[in-house]
Design a protein around this motif. Structure first.
Motif, PDB file in Angstrom:
ATOM      1  N   GLU A 136       1.124  -1.462   0.177  1.00  0.00           N
ATOM      2  CA  GLU A 136      -0.082   0.279   0.308  1.00  0.00           C
ATOM      3  C   GLU A 136       1.059   1.425  -0.226  1.00  0.00           C
ATOM      4  O   GLU A 136       0.440   1.636  -0.864  1.00  0.00           O
ATOM      5  CB  GLU A 136      -1.309   0.427   1.334  1.00  0.00           C
ATOM      6  N   HIS A 137       1.811   1.532   0.763  1.00  0.00           N
ATOM      7  CA  HIS A 137       2.742   2.221   0.718  1.00  0.00           C
ATOM      8  C   HIS A 137       3.712   2.914  -0.804  1.00  0.00           C
ATOM      9  O   HIS A 137       3.849   3.934  -1.137  1.00  0.00           O
ATOM     10  CB  HIS A 137       4.376   2.217   1.777  1.00  0.00           C
ATOM     11  N   LEU A 138       4.031   1.943  -1.398  1.00  0.00           N
ATOM     12  CA  LEU A 138       4.368   1.720  -2.226  1.00  0.00           C
ATOM     13  C   LEU A 138       3.366   2.234  -3.519  1.00  0.00           C
ATOM     14  O   LEU A 138       3.925   3.044  -4.658  1.00  0.00           O
ATOM     15  CB  LEU A 138       5.241   0.445  -3.100  1.00  0.00           C
ATOM     16  N   ILE A 139       2.430   1.829  -3.357  1.00  0.00           N
ATOM     17  CA  ILE A 139       1.723   2.503  -4.168  1.00  0.00           C
ATOM     18  C   ILE A 139       1.207   4.083  -3.648  1.00  0.00           C
ATOM     19  O   ILE A 139       1.438   5.116  -4.908  1.00  0.00           O
ATOM     20  CB  ILE A 139       0.274   1.845  -4.241  1.00  0.00           C
ATOM     21  N   LYS A 167      -2.709 -13.809  -3.786  1.00  0.00           N
ATOM     22  CA  LYS A 167      -4.154 -13.659  -2.998  1.00  0.00           C
ATOM     23  C   LYS A 167      -4.231 -12.324  -1.765  1.00  0.00           C
ATOM     24  O   LYS A 167      -4.855 -11.744  -1.236  1.00  0.00           O
ATOM     25  CB  LYS A 167      -4.800 -14.650  -2.325  1.00  0.00           C
ATOM     26  N   ALA A 168      -3.178 -12.216  -1.314  1.00  0.00           N
ATOM     27  CA  ALA A 168      -2.970 -11.928   0.272  1.00  0.00           C
ATOM     28  C   ALA A 168      -2.530  -9.793  -0.128  1.00  0.00           C
ATOM     29  O   ALA A 168      -3.269  -9.175   0.914  1.00  0.00           O
ATOM     30  CB  ALA A 168      -1.847 -11.848   1.158  1.00  0.00           C
ATOM     31  N   VAL A 169      -2.054  -9.277  -1.460  1.00  0.00           N
ATOM     32  CA  VAL A 169      -1.947  -8.402  -1.660  1.00  0.00           C
ATOM     33  C   VAL A 169      -3.686  -7.873  -2.515  1.00  0.00           C
ATOM     34  O   VAL A 169      -3.353  -6.427  -2.678  1.00  0.00           O
ATOM     35  CB  VAL A 169      -0.808  -8.006  -1.833  1.00  0.00           C
ATOM     36  N   ALA A 170      -3.528  -8.797  -3.166  1.00  0.00           N
ATOM     37  CA  ALA A 170      -5.148  -8.495  -4.264  1.00  0.00           C
ATOM     38  C   ALA A 170      -6.236  -7.508  -3.591  1.00  0.00           C
ATOM     39  O   ALA A 170      -6.739  -6.455  -4.452  1.00  0.00           O
ATOM     40  CB  ALA A 170      -5.881  -9.514  -4.740  1.00  0.00           C
ATOM     41  N   PRO A 171      -6.617  -7.347  -2.731  1.00  0.00           N
ATOM     42  CA  PRO A 171      -7.884  -6.546  -1.757  1.00  0.00           C
ATOM     43  C   PRO A 171      -7.182  -5.589  -2.323  1.00  0.00           C
ATOM     44  O   PRO A 171      -7.610  -4.432  -2.524  1.00  0.00           O
ATOM     45  CB  PRO A 171      -7.916  -7.046  -0.900  1.00  0.00           C
ATOM     46  N   VAL A 172      -5.702  -4.830  -2.121  1.00  0.00           N
ATOM     47  CA  VAL A 172      -5.192  -3.366  -1.769  1.00  0.00           C
ATOM     48  C   VAL A 172      -5.482  -2.830  -3.060  1.00  0.00           C
ATOM     49  O   VAL A 172      -5.097  -2.000  -4.158  1.00  0.00           O
ATOM     50  CB  VAL A 172      -3.662  -3.577  -0.566  1.00  0.00           C
ATOM     51  N   VAL A 178      -4.711  -1.018  -8.805  1.00  0.00           N
ATOM     52  CA  VAL A 178      -3.588  -1.083  -9.574  1.00  0.00           C
ATOM     53  C   VAL A 178      -3.580  -2.333 -10.298  1.00  0.00           C
ATOM     54  O   VAL A 178      -3.873  -2.823  -9.696  1.00  0.00           O
ATOM     55  CB  VAL A 178      -2.775  -0.408  -8.319  1.00  0.00           C
ATOM     56  N   PRO A 179      -2.593  -1.973 -11.216  1.00  0.00           N
ATOM     57  CA  PRO A 179      -2.763  -3.267 -12.024  1.00  0.00           C
ATOM     58  C   PRO A 179      -1.620  -4.137 -11.217  1.00  0.00           C
ATOM     59  O   PRO A 179      -0.370  -4.125 -10.557  1.00  0.00           O
ATOM     60  CB  PRO A 179      -2.096  -3.238 -13.572  1.00  0.00           C
ATOM     61  N   LEU A 180      -1.249  -5.227 -11.053  1.00  0.00           N
ATOM     62  CA  LEU A 180      -0.713  -6.606 -11.135  1.00  0.00           C
ATOM     63  C   LEU A 180       0.324  -6.844 -11.702  1.00  0.00           C
ATOM     64  O   LEU A 180      -0.656  -7.912 -12.854  1.00  0.00           O
ATOM     65  CB  LEU A 180      -1.047  -7.386 -10.071  1.00  0.00           C
ATOM     66  N   VAL A 449      -9.855   4.131  -5.267  1.00  0.00           N
ATOM     67  CA  VAL A 449     -10.673   4.427  -6.136  1.00  0.00           C
ATOM     68  C   VAL A 449     -12.335   3.679  -5.349  1.00  0.00           C
ATOM     69  O   VAL A 449     -12.485   2.797  -4.670  1.00  0.00           O
ATOM     70  CB  VAL A 449     -10.753   3.823  -7.302  1.00  0.00           C
ATOM     71  N   THR A 450     -13.050   3.938  -5.856  1.00  0.00           N
ATOM     72  CA  THR A 450     -14.449   3.952  -4.656  1.00  0.00           C
ATOM     73  C   THR A 450     -14.621   2.094  -5.867  1.00  0.00           C
ATOM     74  O   THR A 450     -14.558   2.573  -6.910  1.00  0.00           O
ATOM     75  CB  THR A 450     -15.684   4.388  -5.433  1.00  0.00           C
ATOM     76  N   THR A 451     -14.698   1.044  -4.929  1.00  0.00           N
ATOM     77  CA  THR A 451     -15.326  -0.007  -5.269  1.00  0.00           C
ATOM     78  C   THR A 451     -16.548   0.364  -6.171  1.00  0.00           C
ATOM     79  O   THR A 451     -17.753   0.548  -6.183  1.00  0.00           O
ATOM     80  CB  THR A 451     -15.631  -1.242  -4.313  1.00  0.00           C
ATOM     81  N   GLY A 452     -16.802  -1.441  -7.246  1.00  0.00           N
ATOM     82  CA  GLY A 452     -17.473  -0.802  -8.676  1.00  0.00           C
ATOM     83  C   GLY A 452     -17.547  -0.735  -9.846  1.00  0.00           C
ATOM     84  O   GLY A 452     -16.211  -1.831 -10.299  1.00  0.00           O
ATOM     85  N   ASN A 453     -17.892   0.366 -10.480  1.00  0.00           N
ATOM     86  CA  ASN A 453     -16.643   0.783 -11.393  1.00  0.00           C
ATOM     87  C   ASN A 453     -16.034   1.606 -11.856  1.00  0.00           C
ATOM     88  O   ASN A 453     -15.600   2.984 -11.543  1.00  0.00           O
ATOM     89  CB  ASN A 453     -18.156   1.467 -12.526  1.00  0.00           C
TER      90      ASN A 453
END
Ligand SMILES: [Zn+2]
Length: 458
Positions: A136-139, A167-172, A178-180, A449-453
């Protein structure tokens, strides 16, 4: 205030070539006139039939500074970029030392880049097994994406990750949209034992398509489960192209890149004892590479990036010819446009297909499309001007990279950049760098960003 006019009969605007005059004011494209236009007291340059297009955006570059500046540094890499018509590049979290997996390392990298950016430069952050808390800090510190390896990266301090780490970082990643970015090779022990380390065929056999396929399957799984942006870097294997195309028809959160070396060379032409061609995943057979070309024509591959990853001759094992101990990485960001133009022309694929893959598409991937990647009113004056018909031989004298060793050396290429403008400054003229330090350090917005669209960020 700096104002000037740039004219060509072939400006690439709205995905077609048209005669136009760009009115540049300070760092922006202030206005675009149809046809030829002169204004009293405003300097005017006509480039005739040369192409004026948006500056190239290279979304995959390794610069190696700080820590391995003897491999490549910001000064040399960004000069080479400018000479090749690249006006923006995004740098990978390895192979500098320290690797960009902590805020402290990210700070060191930004510091190292100061005063040496001849084109615009942004950064990715890295994901390794023990740094989930740093992501999250890097982002928020401006990383354009988070890169992970599913196989050994070649750098011990940048270990590979597995499904659980992703999977651990996907929610952030989801929260910030931000793309993985994934290096897609998933190692297994089922490869033949090496008998002759100087044989290219043995090197190729040691990194089979199966590794890429298995990794892509995992990448698709993660993309689907978490609905996050996933980007497949440097696709070399063709077997899952249909699968990628199918998934892309269902989501706009999957993107794919490939590199000039997978499209220009094929394994049949690579001699033994020539690790200058070593990269991972490897350059594969002609039959495979033709399918990459199909994927380019069909749009399954979104864009082309250099994956410029140089190393000194001894680390490339150019003396010993040992593919297995050599550094894996191809040097060549200066020549992406020439190499691709040569090959597109040979195949009769129009430049209207190539240019967006070097400009608009990477801009969209990086969330820069509201100010870069297009010739449009109000956009940054990042501009590449080139002669797409001239032929030249690639010799050491014209290379601006720190090391001149590249598999493209001695190739006859078609199309060469004459002039590059970065943020409205003339940085390359007559294919020579004439102005330094005109690039800026780019940061992604780092906002939730807000989740959703949430397909658009800016
Ligand atoms: Zn890379």
């Amino acid at each position: 205030m700096t104002v000037f006019l740039l004219h060509s009969k072939r400006c690439f605007i709205e995905n077609k070539f048209q005669e136009a005059t760009l009115y540049i004011k300070d760092r922006c494209i202030h206005y675009i006139f149809n046809g030829q236009k002169r204004i009293d007291d405003v300097p005017f340059t006509s480039y005739g039939d040369f192409i004026i297009m948006p500056g190239i955006i290279d979304a995959h570059v390794h610069i190696n500074e700080p820590g391995r500046t003897d491999w490549e540094g910001f000064d040399t890499a960004t000069q080479a970029a400018a000479a090749g018509g690249i006006t923006t590049l995004i740098e990978m979290p390895l192979n500098a030392s320290p690797v960009t997996t902590t805020i402290d390392a990210f700070r060191q990298k930004k510091e190292a880049a100061k005063g040496k950016l001849h084109v615009n430069c942004g950064f990715y952050g890295g994901l390794i097994p023990l740094n989930a808390v740093e992501i999250e800090h890097l982002i928020t510190f401006g990383a354009f994406g988070i890169k992970g390896f599913l196989s050994h990266s070649g750098i011990d301090e940048f270990p590979k990750v597995d499904a659980e780490h992703l999977k651990a970082v996907a929610p952030v990643l989801k929260q910030y949209d931000v793309p993985l970015l994934l290096h897609c090779e998933l190692e297994d022990g089922e490869v033949p034992k090496v008998k002759n380390p100087k044989s290219y065929q043995e090197y190729l056999d040691s990194r089979p398509q199966r590794w890429e396929n298995n990794a892509i399957d995992l990448a698709l799984e993660i993309q689907k489960e978490f609905d996050i942006k996933v980007h497949i870097v440097h696709l070399s294997a063709s077997e899952l192209i249909e699968k990628l195309a199918d998934r892309k028809s269902k989501t706009d959160k999957l993107s794919v890149e490939t590199c000039p070396h997978y499209l220009f060379f094929s394994s049949e032409e690579i001699p033994d004892e020539a690790p200058i061609y070593k990269c991972a995943p490897p350059i594969r057979e002609k039959k495979n590479n033709e399918l990459l070309w199909d994927a380019i024509e069909k749009g399954t591959i979104d864009f082309i990036a250099s994956d410029h990853s140089p190393a000194p001759a001894e680390i490339k094992q150019l003396g010993s010819g040992d593919f297995f101990t050599a550094w894996g990485g191809i040097s060549g960001l200066q020549f992406t446009l020439s190499v691709m133009n040569t090959e597109f022309k040979l195949r009769g694929i129009p430049l209207e297909k190539l240019i967006p893959m070097l400009t608009q598409k990477p801009a969209e991937f990086l969330g820069l499309e509201s100010r870069k990647g297009f010739l449009k009113k109000g956009y940054d004056a990042d501009i590449t001007i080139w002669d797409d018909t001239v032929e030249y031989m690639l010799t050491e004298e014209i290379i601006n990279h720190r090391h001149k060793a590249t598999p493209y050396l001695g190739q006859k290429l078609k199309g060469r950049v004459t002039d590059t403008f970065v943020n409205g400054c003339h940085v390359v003229h007559a294919s020579k760098c004439i102005n330094k330090n005109k690039g800026e350090l780019l940061e992604r917005s780092g906002r939730k960003v807000t989740t959703g669209n949430n397909s658009k960020r800016r």
